[in-house]
Design a protein around this motif. Structure first.
Motif, short mmCIF file in Angstrom:
data_model
loop_
_atom_site.label_atom_id
_atom_site.label_comp_id
_atom_site.label_asym_id
_atom_site.label_seq_id
_atom_site.Cartn_x
_atom_site.Cartn_y
_atom_site.Cartn_z
N ASN A 227 -12.55 -4.31 1.40
CA ASN A 227 -11.19 -3.79 1.27
C ASN A 227 -10.42 -4.62 0.23
O ASN A 227 -9.71 -5.57 0.57
CB ASN A 227 -10.49 -3.85 2.63
CG ASN A 227 -9.17 -3.09 2.64
OD1 ASN A 227 -8.60 -2.80 1.59
ND2 ASN A 227 -8.69 -2.78 3.82
N GLU A 232 -5.75 -8.27 -2.08
CA GLU A 232 -4.57 -8.42 -2.93
C GLU A 232 -3.32 -8.66 -2.09
O GLU A 232 -2.48 -9.49 -2.41
CB GLU A 232 -4.37 -7.16 -3.76
CG GLU A 232 -5.33 -7.04 -4.92
CD GLU A 232 -4.72 -6.26 -6.06
OE1 GLU A 232 -4.54 -5.04 -5.86
OE2 GLU A 232 -4.42 -6.85 -7.10
N ARG B 49 4.33 0.44 1.38
CA ARG B 49 3.36 0.19 0.31
C ARG B 49 4.06 0.00 -1.04
O ARG B 49 3.58 -0.74 -1.90
CB ARG B 49 2.35 1.34 0.24
CG ARG B 49 1.42 1.37 1.46
CD ARG B 49 0.46 2.54 1.39
NE ARG B 49 -0.47 2.41 0.29
CZ ARG B 49 -1.62 1.73 0.34
NH1 ARG B 49 -1.98 1.14 1.45
NH2 ARG B 49 -2.40 1.66 -0.70
N MET B 52 5.39 -3.49 -1.13
CA MET B 52 4.27 -4.43 -1.32
C MET B 52 3.64 -4.33 -2.70
O MET B 52 2.79 -5.14 -3.07
CB MET B 52 3.22 -4.12 -0.23
CG MET B 52 2.34 -5.28 0.16
SD MET B 52 3.29 -6.63 0.85
CE MET B 52 2.28 -8.01 0.31
N LEU B 54 1.72 -1.95 -3.72
CA LEU B 54 0.42 -1.25 -3.69
C LEU B 54 0.54 0.12 -4.35
O LEU B 54 -0.43 0.64 -4.90
CB LEU B 54 -0.08 -1.13 -2.25
CG LEU B 54 -0.44 -2.47 -1.59
CD1 LEU B 54 -0.58 -2.33 -0.09
CD2 LEU B 54 -1.73 -3.03 -2.20
N ASP B 73 3.07 -7.56 -9.42
CA ASP B 73 1.85 -7.06 -8.78
C ASP B 73 1.77 -7.58 -7.34
O ASP B 73 2.48 -8.51 -6.95
CB ASP B 73 0.59 -7.39 -9.61
CG ASP B 73 0.42 -8.87 -9.85
OD1 ASP B 73 1.05 -9.64 -9.13
OD2 ASP B 73 -0.36 -9.24 -10.74
N THR B 74 0.88 -6.97 -6.56
CA THR B 74 0.82 -7.23 -5.12
C THR B 74 0.59 -8.71 -4.78
O THR B 74 1.31 -9.24 -3.91
CB THR B 74 -0.27 -6.34 -4.49
OG1 THR B 74 0.06 -4.98 -4.78
CG2 THR B 74 -0.34 -6.53 -2.99
N PRO B 75 -0.36 -9.40 -5.41
CA PRO B 75 -0.55 -10.81 -5.05
C PRO B 75 0.72 -11.65 -5.25
O PRO B 75 1.02 -12.53 -4.45
CB PRO B 75 -1.68 -11.27 -5.98
CG PRO B 75 -2.41 -10.03 -6.34
CD PRO B 75 -1.37 -8.96 -6.39
N GLU B 76 1.45 -11.35 -6.32
CA GLU B 76 2.68 -12.11 -6.60
C GLU B 76 3.73 -11.83 -5.53
O GLU B 76 4.43 -12.73 -5.06
CB GLU B 76 3.20 -11.73 -8.00
CG GLU B 76 4.50 -12.38 -8.42
CD GLU B 76 4.44 -13.91 -8.46
OE1 GLU B 76 3.36 -14.44 -8.73
OE2 GLU B 76 5.48 -14.54 -8.19
N SER B 78 3.10 -10.95 -2.47
CA SER B 78 2.63 -11.64 -1.27
C SER B 78 2.98 -13.11 -1.32
O SER B 78 3.46 -13.70 -0.34
CB SER B 78 1.11 -11.46 -1.15
OG SER B 78 0.59 -12.30 -0.18
N ARG B 79 2.78 -13.72 -2.48
CA ARG B 79 3.02 -15.16 -2.60
C ARG B 79 4.51 -15.50 -2.54
O ARG B 79 4.87 -16.65 -2.37
CB ARG B 79 2.39 -15.69 -3.89
CG ARG B 79 0.88 -15.81 -3.72
CD ARG B 79 0.16 -16.24 -4.95
NE ARG B 79 -1.28 -16.26 -4.71
CZ ARG B 79 -1.94 -17.29 -4.17
NH1 ARG B 79 -1.30 -18.39 -3.86
NH2 ARG B 79 -3.24 -17.22 -3.96
N PHE B 84 1.87 -8.12 4.90
CA PHE B 84 1.73 -6.68 5.16
C PHE B 84 0.64 -6.45 6.20
O PHE B 84 -0.47 -6.94 6.07
CB PHE B 84 1.37 -5.98 3.83
CG PHE B 84 1.18 -4.49 3.94
CD1 PHE B 84 2.07 -3.69 4.64
CD2 PHE B 84 0.10 -3.87 3.32
CE1 PHE B 84 1.90 -2.31 4.73
CE2 PHE B 84 -0.09 -2.50 3.38
CZ PHE B 84 0.82 -1.72 4.10
N PRO B 86 -1.14 -3.26 7.45
CA PRO B 86 -1.21 -1.80 7.21
C PRO B 86 -1.54 -1.02 8.47
O PRO B 86 -1.97 -1.59 9.48
CB PRO B 86 -2.34 -1.66 6.18
CG PRO B 86 -3.18 -2.87 6.36
CD PRO B 86 -2.29 -3.96 6.87
N ASP B 88 -3.99 0.92 9.05
CA ASP B 88 -5.40 0.83 9.47
C ASP B 88 -5.81 -0.61 9.75
O ASP B 88 -6.98 -0.92 9.91
CB ASP B 88 -6.31 1.45 8.40
CG ASP B 88 -6.30 0.66 7.09
OD1 ASP B 88 -5.60 -0.37 7.01
OD2 ASP B 88 -6.97 1.08 6.13
N GLY B 90 -6.45 -3.16 8.18
CA GLY B 90 -7.01 -3.89 7.03
C GLY B 90 -7.86 -5.09 7.41
O GLY B 90 -7.98 -6.05 6.64
#
Lengths: 342, 241
Positions: A227, A232, B49, B52, B54, B73-76, B78-79, B84, B86, B88, B90
């Motif tokens: 995943n 990410e 999303r 986040m 995504l 972007d998503t990693p930035e 998050s940091r 998050f 989700p 499902d 994840g």
């Protein structure tokens, strides 16, 4: 949250299910025993088994990068064969420069020459992989049809570049003196180079397994295969991981190219695309994205190809395809399918 | 609990040819739990999303702690302190519970004191520490998903339907855990269909329909007004009980 409200439980996997999961590992010894029974002569069997394992190890070296690239990046790279061919030609060039060392009776000089050739091939193909990923693959992430088309295009360009640099003729690679000839064990003759190939392949498999199971980078690759989006969301730059994995896969193909070139003793610009048929079969048998499956698949293909070539040469032509069909009928997603959340 | 931690201003999101978010304006105050309600397909998951990164907003701004994060972007993202969970979950099923937690600690080694607190909050995390996450039950996976999100201190956690498909006992346990989490510095933006659960822990609420926020205010206000519930969601809290 108290323990009284939730009773922790875990589903026990039945023994029969556990055996079924482990069964692919047993396929290699089962095939070896079946080969012994069919061939009858232990000396011929030993020679063929070592030849099969050596062939399997070299295919594994070339296929391992491809399967991880597919599993992690969801990229179908038909251009992977280009790295095999370029690696072989770079290795050839280095060994030609070091002809004095390869012709020397000194085992140390022979080994050093091969090691330098391998490192040079891996460096060049790793850098080529960087350019390939940035220029050719990156614009088509998530689009399989375009990936097939552009990576095929990349393969053709690479083959033409080999013609430009090394010419259109096939070239002969002479193995270093220490790798020539055979060891005689009882009545069996085992080529020295095949033992070297088995050693390198085994070391690579154990190294990859250690990295994937015991390091954070390995954890990231395994998590990313399952995943990537969630990786990410946890704060990791998966695109950077993609690039590193692609470069590593390309470098491994380069290593495989040197090994395969020394095995065949001739190299051509098309050698990569020719061997890719076997490489794809191994990747599919193993389960897309699975290094362990790829390893077992490569051993099965190597052994079966050698046994059938000895027992029934005409059958050998279709033996690997038949093996793939049989495996897919048993396990439609390959021996060790990697779960992918999409 | 008055300062805005997260602000969405006129956010539009397209997924392929579909125009999902059609100008979302949302304020998530600092601290406490903000619940995002709405029928299926209203755009709740897309909102999370989009925050986040995504799915990228095609128009409008997402502002977190006075910084526009729309184009990051998503990693930035998050940091910057947003976690998050989700819908499902994840979970990496091929990895063990320990490996899942280790990966979630992206900024360094796991803080043992924090881990002990999490194991107290979610006992199965400790019990199945070395087990494959794929063998956990649905409720245990959900606990792992939330545990993973809080293994490092976060400013904001986005949780998408944590009670979906879970047994009542597990829902109660999850509610207790979120209530305890509420008492930390962490702010929670919770997407939930279970209004009974959502109303028991929510401080503020926003209701979505057709890709827009159609109501925002204090949760208690919505709980106390059966007519408003009926108007916004077609079903009152009393009908749930």
């Amino acid at each position: 949250m108290s323990d009284t409200t939730i009773k922790p439980r875990i589903e026990k996997i039945p023994l029969s299910e556990q055996f079924f999961q482990k069964l692919p590992v047993l396929l290699v010894p089962i095939l070896a025993v079946a080969g012994l029974l069919a061939i009858g002569n232990p000396a011929s069997w030993l020679t063929l088994t070592v030849a099969g394992l050596a062939m399997g190890m070299m295919i594994f070296i070339m296929a391992s990068g491809l399967t991880v690239v597919f599993g992690l990046m969801d990229v179908i790279n038909f251009g992977h064969g280009a790295f095999v061919a370029v690696g072989a030609f770079v290795g050839f060039t280095v060994l030609a420069w070091l002809a004095g060392w390869t012709a020397s009776p000194s085992v140390m000089l022979n080994l050093t020459a091969v090691l330098i050739a391998i490192l040079a091939a891996m460096l060049v193909t790793g850098l080529l992989g960087y350019a390939f990923e940035r220029v050719i693959v990156m614009p088509v992430y998530g689009e399989h049809l375009k990936q097939i088309l552009v990576t095929m295009g990349g393969l053709i360009v690479a083959q033409q570049m080999i013609y430009v640099v090394w010419g259109p003729d096939e070239l002969h690679i002479s193995r270093p003196e220490a790798f020539k000839g055979s060891l005689v064990i009882g009545e069996a003759a085992i080529e020295k180079y095949r033992l070297v190939a088995v050693g390198i392949g085994l070391a690579l498999f154990l190294g990859m397994r250690h990295i994937l199971k015991s390091t954070k980078v390995g954890l990231l690759v395994r998590a990313g295969v399952e995943n990537g989006e969630m990786v990410e969301a946890l704060g990791y730059r998966i695109r950077l991981l993609f690039l590193i994995v692609f470069m590593t896969g390309s470098a491994l193909a380069g290593l495989g190219g040197v090994m395969w070139g020394l095995y065949q003793e001739t190299i051509t610009a098309h050698m990569g695309s020719e061997i890719m048929v076997l490489v794809f079969i191994v990747v599919i048998i193993g389960g897309l994205g699975s290094v362990e499956g790829c390893f077992i698949g490569a051993m099965l293909v190597g052994l079966l190809a050698n046994y059938t070539a000895f027992l029934a040469p005409k059958v050998a032509l279709i033996s690997t395809i038949a093996l793939m069909v049989a495996i897919l009928m048993w396990r439609p997603q390959g021996l060790y399918p990697v779960v992918k959340a999409k | 609990m008055t300062d805005a931690l997260l602000t969405l201003s006129g956010v539009h999101t397209h997924i392929g040819p579909y125009h999902i978010l059609q100008g979302v304006d949302l304020i998530v105050p600092q601290g406490g739990v903000t619940v995002l309600l709405g029928r299926n397909g209203a755009g709740k998951t897309t909102t999370l999303r989009t925050i986040m990164g995504l799915w990228k907003a095609s128009q409008g701004d997402v502002r977190f702690e006075d910084h526009v994060i729309t184009r990051l972007d998503t990693p930035e993202i998050s940091r910057r302190g947003i976690a998050f969970v989700p819908e499902d979950m994840g979970i990496f099923t091929d990895l063990t519970v320990a490996e899942n937690m280790l990966l979630a600690a992206a900024n360094g080694p796991i803080d043992e004191k924090r881990l002990a607190w999490i194991k107290e909050l979610f006992p199965p995390i400790g019990t199945f520490w070395n087990s494959s996450a794929g063998t956990l039950s649905g409720g245990q996976k959900q606990m792992l998903a939330v545990a993973r999100a809080i293994i490092e201190p976060r400013r904001l956690i986005l949780i998408d339907e944590p009670t979906k498909g879970l047994a009542p006992a597990i829902i109660n346990a999850m509610t207790d855990a979120l209530r305890e989490l509420k008492n930390t510095d962490t702010t929670i933006l919770l997407v939930e269909q279970n209004f009974t659960m959502a109303s028991s822990i929510g401080d503020t609420v926003a209701v979505m329909d057709d890709g827009r926020i159609i109501h925002a205010g204090a949760m208690q206000e919505l709980v106390d007004d059966a007519d408003l519930q009926e108007k916004l969601m077609g079903l009152s809290l009393e009908a749930h009980q």
